[in-house]
Design an enzyme around this catalytic site. Structure first.
Site, PDB file in Angstrom:
ATOM      1  CE1 TYR A 143     -23.275 107.586  -1.328  1.00  0.00           C
ATOM      2  CE2 TYR A 143     -24.867 105.873  -1.827  1.00  0.00           C
ATOM      3  CZ  TYR A 143     -24.587 107.149  -1.384  1.00  0.00           C
ATOM      4  OH  TYR A 143     -25.614 107.978  -1.026  1.00  0.00           O
ATOM      5  CE  LYS A 194     -15.209 120.612   2.037  1.00  0.00           C
ATOM      6  NZ  LYS A 194     -15.254 121.997   2.602  1.00  0.00           N
ATOM      7  CG  ASP A 227     -18.225 123.971   1.944  1.00  0.00           C
ATOM      8  OD1 ASP A 227     -17.824 124.079   0.765  1.00  0.00           O
ATOM      9  OD2 ASP A 227     -17.557 124.372   2.925  1.00  0.00           O
ATOM     10  CG  ASP A 251     -27.562 110.584  -1.071  1.00  0.00           C
ATOM     11  OD1 ASP A 251     -28.659 110.376  -1.605  1.00  0.00           O
ATOM     12  OD2 ASP A 251     -27.323 110.347   0.131  1.00  0.00           O
ATOM     13  CG  ASP A 255     -32.423 113.908  -0.328  1.00  0.00           C
ATOM     14  OD1 ASP A 255     -32.509 113.293  -1.407  1.00  0.00           O
ATOM     15  OD2 ASP A 255     -32.769 113.439   0.773  1.00  0.00           O
TER      16      ASP A 255
HETATM   17  C1  IPM Z   1     -30.758 107.939  -3.328  1.00  0.00           C
HETATM   18  C2  IPM Z   1     -30.896 107.152  -2.054  1.00  0.00           C
HETATM   19  C3  IPM Z   1     -29.900 106.005  -2.073  1.00  0.00           C
HETATM   20  C4  IPM Z   1     -28.493 106.587  -2.120  1.00  0.00           C
HETATM   21  C5  IPM Z   1     -30.047 104.985  -0.932  1.00  0.00           C
HETATM   22  C6  IPM Z   1     -31.466 104.434  -0.840  1.00  0.00           C
HETATM   23  C7  IPM Z   1     -29.067 103.858  -1.078  1.00  0.00           C
HETATM   24  O1  IPM Z   1     -30.742 108.001  -0.963  1.00  0.00           O
HETATM   25  O2  IPM Z   1     -30.896 107.321  -4.412  1.00  0.00           O
HETATM   26  O3  IPM Z   1     -30.560 109.147  -3.264  1.00  0.00           O
HETATM   27  O4  IPM Z   1     -27.925 106.944  -1.078  1.00  0.00           O
HETATM   28  O5  IPM Z   1     -27.958 106.677  -3.224  1.00  0.00           O
HETATM   29 MG    MG Z   2     -30.629 110.051  -1.455  1.00  0.00          MG
END
Ligand code: IPM
Ligand code: MG
Length: 363
Positions: A143, A194, A227, A251, A255
């Site tokens: 990032y 990884k 993975d 990240d 999710d």
């Molecule tokens: C998260 C989001 C952020 C990230 C974005 C909005 C920059 O997806 O907090 O998970 O990638 O960290």
């Molecule tokens: Mg995210």
């Protein structure tokens, strides 16, 4: 009376709607816990870009730095996609806030409320009682790594460059957070990288192993390839307690784990540094497709406020009450569209807030 200063950054999309419900829960805490919240509000993301030409201004950053905790909604939306320089896009405002405050430790609890065990994409028996804590490194990795950019190639064509890098200090400080958390929970850390294809992953594995041996041998440590971790999360998620991972893998994996809990609209997060204010934000994004309709799920934002009470304001008791009230509201059948299933009572953002406040008042 105790006074806490809070910075609210509603942001874009559904951000203002869900933060509206957080305000009501804040008022409840003020009325019942003998505290006052001095609130400063600011712009972040696309709305800040529209107003000031920047997704986060120095002034907003300095106000955030002075507060005890920062509560954010969400940033981004199609309005700004591709229309601004890369470093002026809405997400850059959030990344700057995380970086400037050195919020390296992102805690993302993925908890399945019992009432939602049937709303998950997995069968109830795989998710009922699920309680995973992601410890995601948030101030480094791909990032932020340099060099980065898009360059023209000498022979024509273009190249996009990002750099994934971690030094030992960065790895050790986040690993320490994961081990400390595991000690207070199930005593198990899975460290995901990884190491088979990335030097930064190999260094990650070596440093985590060393720290574990010297200071945390009472905690059980498992190394797992990222993975494989993704696969195991959707196969047998309850095997995990704490998952320690880097910025990008964290990240993605968080999710995926969110869906196990019923909806992305359920996951809160806390981003902490060594000192200074913490930043609390839902894991979900700005959901531009449903913004402004009053139907977004405010629970992740409300639970993020609960995390602020617990981690920044030393009000764990109030945090417990809010979490219990969310559970009770779900038990009572309240569902926003993202959680809806047959036989349940479909509500909008504000009615979900009403339900949670009613449950708080009943406690
Ligand atoms: C998260 C989001 C952020 C990230 C974005 C909005 C920059 O997806 O907090 O998970 O990638 O960290
Ligand atoms: Mg995210």
């Amino acid at each position: 009376m105790t006074q806490h200063s809070l910075m609210l950054l509603p942001g874009d999309g559904i951000g203002p709607e869900i933060i509206g419900e957080v305000r009501r829960v804040m008022a409840w805490v003020e009325n019942t816990h003998g505290v006052t919240f001095g609130v400063t509000e600011g712009l972040i993301g696309g709305c800040s870009y529209d107003a000031f030409g920047l997704p986060l201004t120095d002034e907003t950053l300095e106000n955030a730095r002075k507060s005890d905790a920062i509560i954010m909604g969400s940033v981004g939306g199609p309005k700004w996609d591709g229309k601004t320089d890369y470093d002026k896009r809405p997400e850059a405002g959030l990344l700057r806030l995380r970086k400037e405050l050195d919020l390296f430790a992102n805690l993302r609890p993925a908890l399945c409320f019992d009432a939602l065990a049937d709303a998950s994409s997995l069968k109830r028996e795989f998710v009922a009682g699920l309680d995973i804590l992601f410890v995601r490194e948030l101030a480094g990795g791909v990032y932020f790594g340099e060099p980065r950019g898009i360059t023209e190639l000498p022979g024509g064509g273009r190249e996009g460059i990002n750099t994934h890098r971690y030094n030992d200090t960065e790895i050790i400080r986040i690993a320490r957070v994961a081990f400390e958390m595991a000690r207070k929970r199930g005593g198990l850390v899975h460290s995901a990288e990884k190491a088979n294809v990335m030097e930064a992953g190999l260094l990650w594995r070596e440093e985590v192993t060393k720290l574990h041996a010297v200071e945390y041998s009472d905690v059980k440590l498992e190394h797992i390839l990222a993975d494989n971790c993704a696969m195991q999360l959707v196969k047998t998620p309850k095997q995990f307690d704490v998952i320690l991972t880097d910025n990008l893998f964290g990240d993605i994996l968080s999710d995926a784990a969110a869906m196990l809990t019923g909806s992305l609209g359920m996951l809160p997060s806390a981003s902490l540094g060594e000192s200074g204010p913490g930043l609390y934000e839902p894991v979900h994004g700005s959901a531009p497709d449903i913004a402004g309709q009053g139907i977004a799920n405010p629970i992740a934002a409300i639970l993020s406020f609960a995390m602020a009470l617990r981690y920044s304001l030393d009000m764990g008791n109030a945090a417990d009450q809010i979490e219990a009230a969310v559970g009770a509201t779900l038990e009572a059948g309240y569902r926003t569209g993202d959680l809806m299933s047959t036989g349940m009572h479909e509500v909008g953002t504000k009615e979900m807030g009403d339900g949670i406040l009613a449950a708080l008042n009943e406690q």
